[in-house]
Design a protein around this motif. Structure first.
Motif, PDB file in Angstrom:
ATOM      1  N   ALA A   3      17.320   1.460  69.883  1.00  0.00           N
ATOM      2  CA  ALA A   3      17.450  -0.153  70.032  1.00  0.00           C
ATOM      3  C   ALA A   3      19.032  -0.453  69.663  1.00  0.00           C
ATOM      4  O   ALA A   3      19.627  -0.086  68.693  1.00  0.00           O
ATOM      5  N   VAL A   4      19.669  -1.143  70.517  1.00  0.00           N
ATOM      6  CA  VAL A   4      21.014  -1.263  70.618  1.00  0.00           C
ATOM      7  C   VAL A   4      21.389  -2.961  70.340  1.00  0.00           C
ATOM      8  O   VAL A   4      20.832  -3.658  71.034  1.00  0.00           O
ATOM      9  N   LEU A   5      22.215  -2.972  69.305  1.00  0.00           N
ATOM     10  CA  LEU A   5      22.802  -4.502  69.007  1.00  0.00           C
ATOM     11  C   LEU A   5      24.101  -4.465  69.676  1.00  0.00           C
ATOM     12  O   LEU A   5      25.037  -3.772  69.361  1.00  0.00           O
ATOM     13  N   LEU A   6      24.223  -5.339  70.662  1.00  0.00           N
ATOM     14  CA  LEU A   6      25.506  -5.738  71.164  1.00  0.00           C
ATOM     15  C   LEU A   6      25.917  -6.914  70.406  1.00  0.00           C
ATOM     16  O   LEU A   6      25.480  -7.980  70.643  1.00  0.00           O
ATOM     17  N   GLY A   7      26.750  -6.907  69.560  1.00  0.00           N
ATOM     18  CA  GLY A   7      27.203  -7.870  68.350  1.00  0.00           C
ATOM     19  C   GLY A   7      28.542  -8.423  68.603  1.00  0.00           C
ATOM     20  O   GLY A   7      29.471  -7.533  69.214  1.00  0.00           O
ATOM     21  N   GLY A   8      29.138  -9.359  67.983  1.00  0.00           N
ATOM     22  CA  GLY A   8      30.339  -9.931  68.326  1.00  0.00           C
ATOM     23  C   GLY A   8      31.237  -9.320  67.590  1.00  0.00           C
ATOM     24  O   GLY A   8      31.650  -9.094  66.439  1.00  0.00           O
ATOM     25  N   VAL A   9      32.061  -8.168  68.259  1.00  0.00           N
ATOM     26  CA  VAL A   9      33.225  -7.410  67.834  1.00  0.00           C
ATOM     27  C   VAL A   9      34.291  -7.454  68.856  1.00  0.00           C
ATOM     28  O   VAL A   9      34.056  -7.749  69.976  1.00  0.00           O
ATOM     29  N   GLY A  10      35.379  -7.183  68.444  1.00  0.00           N
ATOM     30  CA  GLY A  10      36.479  -7.077  69.314  1.00  0.00           C
ATOM     31  C   GLY A  10      36.668  -8.425  70.049  1.00  0.00           C
ATOM     32  O   GLY A  10      36.740  -9.456  69.659  1.00  0.00           O
ATOM     33  N   ARG A  11      36.876  -8.255  71.396  1.00  0.00           N
ATOM     34  CA  ARG A  11      37.113  -9.195  72.227  1.00  0.00           C
ATOM     35  C   ARG A  11      35.769 -10.271  72.435  1.00  0.00           C
ATOM     36  O   ARG A  11      35.823 -11.381  72.968  1.00  0.00           O
ATOM     37  N   TRP A  12      34.777 -10.006  71.832  1.00  0.00           N
ATOM     38  CA  TRP A  12      33.454 -10.605  72.276  1.00  0.00           C
ATOM     39  C   TRP A  12      33.127 -11.375  70.954  1.00  0.00           C
ATOM     40  O   TRP A  12      31.997 -11.814  70.610  1.00  0.00           O
ATOM     41  N   THR A  13      34.256 -11.963  70.284  1.00  0.00           N
ATOM     42  CA  THR A  13      34.073 -12.895  69.280  1.00  0.00           C
ATOM     43  C   THR A  13      34.668 -14.195  69.592  1.00  0.00           C
ATOM     44  O   THR A  13      35.329 -14.458  70.461  1.00  0.00           O
ATOM     45  N   ASP A  14      34.651 -15.370  68.657  1.00  0.00           N
ATOM     46  CA  ASP A  14      35.295 -16.477  68.958  1.00  0.00           C
ATOM     47  C   ASP A  14      35.573 -17.131  67.463  1.00  0.00           C
ATOM     48  O   ASP A  14      35.048 -16.587  66.296  1.00  0.00           O
ATOM     49  N   PRO A  15      36.143 -18.017  67.370  1.00  0.00           N
ATOM     50  CA  PRO A  15      36.662 -18.775  66.164  1.00  0.00           C
ATOM     51  C   PRO A  15      35.432 -19.454  65.312  1.00  0.00           C
ATOM     52  O   PRO A  15      35.907 -19.856  64.315  1.00  0.00           O
ATOM     53  N   TRP A  16      34.361 -19.630  65.997  1.00  0.00           N
ATOM     54  CA  TRP A  16      33.280 -20.728  65.297  1.00  0.00           C
ATOM     55  C   TRP A  16      32.146 -19.901  64.791  1.00  0.00           C
ATOM     56  O   TRP A  16      31.340 -20.442  64.222  1.00  0.00           O
ATOM     57  N   HIS A  17      31.733 -18.540  65.215  1.00  0.00           N
ATOM     58  CA  HIS A  17      30.800 -17.848  64.909  1.00  0.00           C
ATOM     59  C   HIS A  17      30.869 -16.883  63.833  1.00  0.00           C
ATOM     60  O   HIS A  17      31.577 -15.962  64.290  1.00  0.00           O
ATOM     61  N   PRO A  18      30.486 -16.784  62.665  1.00  0.00           N
ATOM     62  CA  PRO A  18      30.706 -15.643  61.781  1.00  0.00           C
ATOM     63  C   PRO A  18      29.738 -14.349  62.269  1.00  0.00           C
ATOM     64  O   PRO A  18      28.411 -14.096  61.587  1.00  0.00           O
ATOM     65  N   PHE A  19      30.252 -13.618  62.964  1.00  0.00           N
ATOM     66  CA  PHE A  19      29.250 -12.763  63.729  1.00  0.00           C
ATOM     67  C   PHE A  19      28.924 -11.681  62.658  1.00  0.00           C
ATOM     68  O   PHE A  19      27.748 -10.838  62.705  1.00  0.00           O
ATOM     69  N   ALA A  20      29.844 -11.361  61.877  1.00  0.00           N
ATOM     70  CA  ALA A  20      29.453 -10.264  60.866  1.00  0.00           C
ATOM     71  C   ALA A  20      28.053 -10.674  59.986  1.00  0.00           C
ATOM     72  O   ALA A  20      27.498  -9.819  59.560  1.00  0.00           O
ATOM     73  N   GLU A  21      28.135 -11.991  59.677  1.00  0.00           N
ATOM     74  CA  GLU A  21      27.034 -12.493  59.050  1.00  0.00           C
ATOM     75  C   GLU A  21      25.720 -12.247  59.967  1.00  0.00           C
ATOM     76  O   GLU A  21      24.726 -11.894  59.574  1.00  0.00           O
ATOM     77  N   THR A  22      25.779 -12.727  61.267  1.00  0.00           N
ATOM     78  CA  THR A  22      24.537 -12.754  61.938  1.00  0.00           C
ATOM     79  C   THR A  22      24.086 -11.515  62.330  1.00  0.00           C
ATOM     80  O   THR A  22      22.896 -11.028  62.510  1.00  0.00           O
TER      81      THR A  22
END
Length: 222
Positions: A3-22
């Motif tokens: 099972a693979v999680l494609l999470g917000g890292v590198g260029r796949w982040t934005d200023p509005w979402h705390p991807f580390a939390e989610t």
């Protein structure tokens, strides 16, 4: 099971979402459901690896929209991305992932709905109540309307072919938030429009919904 999680890292982040939390919350909920999610440190390289060889048993997507001016996905990753979408691999996509591949018809067909720039919006994030409109599906079984701290996407473009499970009311209209979609290639997608931040996953009901979605997706009959 892989099972693979494609999470917000590198260029796949934005200023509005705390991807580390989610992504941490999604990983923890998956573990409680008996599923070990492996986080990708490089989304583009992982998509590139999907071009050949065995695909994962499950893909969880929690991505932002890259704003670096490079193609989405990168050319080397594009064949693997298309192969994944056209496969029978089950997929859970969360919240802002409906923006991640903006303008990509294959993504919209696979997800069952997308954020439309200039049309989609959300009321201010904060305490809210969402409505379970279909409690006969395994994803929402045993759940009723519940309250949480979140951001509710409104006016997304949603296919008439999806099965809406949860919605919310804004400006006198009902807006789908969680749905199940049978992809053209035979795979199944669950889209969970909730999950703006870690606060969303503090809701026991939302955690239960995510856990049940994951179990549904990996069940042999799904």
């Amino acid at each position: 099971m892989t099972a693979v999680l494609l999470g917000g890292v590198g260029r796949w982040t934005d200023p509005w979402h705390p991807f580390a939390e989610t992504t941490a919350a999604l990983t923890a909920i998956a573990a409680e459901a008996g599923i070990a999610l492996s986080s990708s440190p490089d989304v583009d390289r992982t998509l590139e690896s999907f071009r050949d060889g065995p695909l994962p048993s499950l893909v969880v997507v929690d991505l932002g929209l890259p704003r670096d001016g490079l193609p989405v996905p990168l050319p080397a990753a594009d064949p693997g991305f298309r192969r994944m979408l056209g496969s029978r691999v089950p997929m859970l996509a969360v919240h802002v992932s409906s923006t991640s591949f903006a303008g990509d018809d294959d993504w919209e067909r696979a997800l069952g709905g997308v954020w439309v720039r200039g049309g989609t919006m959300h009321p201010p994030a904060g305490p809210c109540t969402v409505h379970v409109v279909d409690d006969q599906h395994p994803v929402t079984a045993g759940l009723g309307d519940f309250s949480l701290d979140d951001e509710r996407y409104s006016h997304q473009r949603v296919s008439s072919e999806v099965r809406v499970l949860v919605d919310h009311e804004h400006d006198g209209l009902r807006h789908p938030l969680v749905w199940v979609h049978d992809r053209p290639g035979g795979g199944v997608t669950v889209y969970d429009g909730l999950g703006h931040s870690g606060a969303s996953f503090a809701s026991p009901e939302h955690r239960r919904l995510v856990a049940q979605a994951l179990r549904f997706l990996v069940a042999p009959s799904s």
